[in-house]
Design a protein around this motif. Sequence first.
Motif, PDB file in Angstrom:
ATOM      1  N   ASN A 100      -5.981 -24.645 -86.000  1.00 21.02           N
ATOM      2  CA  ASN A 100      -5.918 -25.530 -84.836  1.00 21.02           C
ATOM      3  C   ASN A 100      -4.784 -25.162 -83.880  1.00 21.02           C
ATOM      4  OD1 ASN A 100      -7.949 -27.933 -85.252  1.00 21.02           O
ATOM      5  ND2 ASN A 100      -7.066 -27.514 -87.258  1.00 21.02           N
ATOM      6  N   GLY A 101      -4.281 -23.935 -83.984  1.00 21.81           N
ATOM      7  CA  GLY A 101      -3.349 -23.427 -82.994  1.00 21.81           C
ATOM      8  C   GLY A 101      -1.887 -23.733 -83.236  1.00 21.81           C
ATOM      9  N   HIS A 102      -1.538 -24.324 -84.366  1.00 22.03           N
ATOM     10  CA  HIS A 102      -0.134 -24.635 -84.650  1.00 22.03           C
ATOM     11  C   HIS A 102       0.549 -23.393 -85.229  1.00 22.03           C
ATOM     12  CE1 HIS A 102      -0.629 -28.985 -83.984  1.00 22.03           C
ATOM     13  NE2 HIS A 102      -1.825 -28.814 -84.517  1.00 22.03           N
ATOM     14  N   VAL A 103       1.710 -23.061 -84.683  1.00 26.19           N
ATOM     15  CA  VAL A 103       2.413 -21.834 -85.074  1.00 26.19           C
ATOM     16  C   VAL A 103       3.323 -22.063 -86.270  1.00 26.19           C
ATOM     17  CG1 VAL A 103       3.936 -19.994 -84.251  1.00 26.19           C
ATOM     18  CG2 VAL A 103       2.329 -21.085 -82.672  1.00 26.19           C
ATOM     19  N   MET A 104       3.880 -23.244 -86.396  1.00 28.77           N
ATOM     20  CA  MET A 104       4.872 -23.519 -87.431  1.00 28.77           C
ATOM     21  C   MET A 104       4.266 -23.395 -88.826  1.00 28.77           C
ATOM     22  SD  MET A 104       7.016 -27.038 -88.036  1.00 28.77           S
ATOM     23  CE  MET A 104       7.948 -27.303 -89.533  1.00 28.77           C
ATOM     24  N   ALA A 105       4.954 -22.659 -89.708  1.00 35.33           N
ATOM     25  CA  ALA A 105       4.543 -22.542 -91.105  1.00 35.33           C
ATOM     26  C   ALA A 105       5.326 -23.548 -91.945  1.00 35.33           C
ATOM     27  CB  ALA A 105       4.792 -21.126 -91.614  1.00 35.33           C
TER      28      ALA A 105
END
Length: 291
Positions: free
Chosen positions: A94-99
């Motif tokens: 869904n496009g979230h970069v944070m791991a």
Amino acid sequence: MCAIFRDNGLNITIQANQKIVDFLDVTFNLHTGLHKPYKKPNDSITYIHRESNHPPSIIKNLPQGIEKRLTNNSSNEKIFEDAAIPYNEALKKNGHVMALKYAEKKTNTTTKNENKSKETANEETKETGTTNRRKRRITWFNPPYSKNVLSNIGKKFFDLLNSCFPPNHKLHKIINKNTVKLSYSCMPNTKQIISSHNKRIINESSNKASTTKLCNCRDKASCPLQGKCLEQSLVYQATVSETNTKKIDTYIGITENTFKTRFNQHNYVKLQTTPQKVGHGSQRACVETKR
């Protein structure tokens, strides 16, 4: 209680002496003394897209909230990393970069220090005789959020608040920046709007159908349509036989009024009608004979 459940076709299953138990979103293992996050096997993880039309604070704090929950539900970092795999995939999809990363929990020493500081504060309160102040009453303004709106709604709202309720105003004490807060609200998406509309229409139709009178015959046994003579907008079929020649013809009619109104019109022209239901929906059959 078991008898009540049994009378309603329900069963109660009791399992005792379980060493591994799933409770809400946590799995407890009494053998190892560890706990880990739990989700149903067929559960699909879905989150809002990073470009979704939601307030920035919600999108920004979404990964952090997931990370905090998984950390609290994991006994150690290894369990966290194993459980975080499907959540990282869902966020990335869904496009979230944070791991998601494991955050070290507070130690017992830190907790003890916090408790000591609270105890010290309580002792000081007792010595001075002061008590905790009453919580401030907050009034919330929740405008709907939309990316299409470029104006700074929050700034304009508080500017309007200051201009309408200046410090010398009699209501400034209860209407000011300290007592009025702003938080954006999320509007329903297209799917929710359509679903809500369809549900309302279906409920109105079902309620109307349940309250609609289907028959007003005094003698229900002699109803020309088996208790449904007030049905409207239907097609009916009749078998007509002549008294003298015994010739049989088929008559198909349609009426927008109730069937009983049409039935009385047939009787007006000296026809004797005996309806019989032969199909589904609004199809009706009747046998008509001349007097």
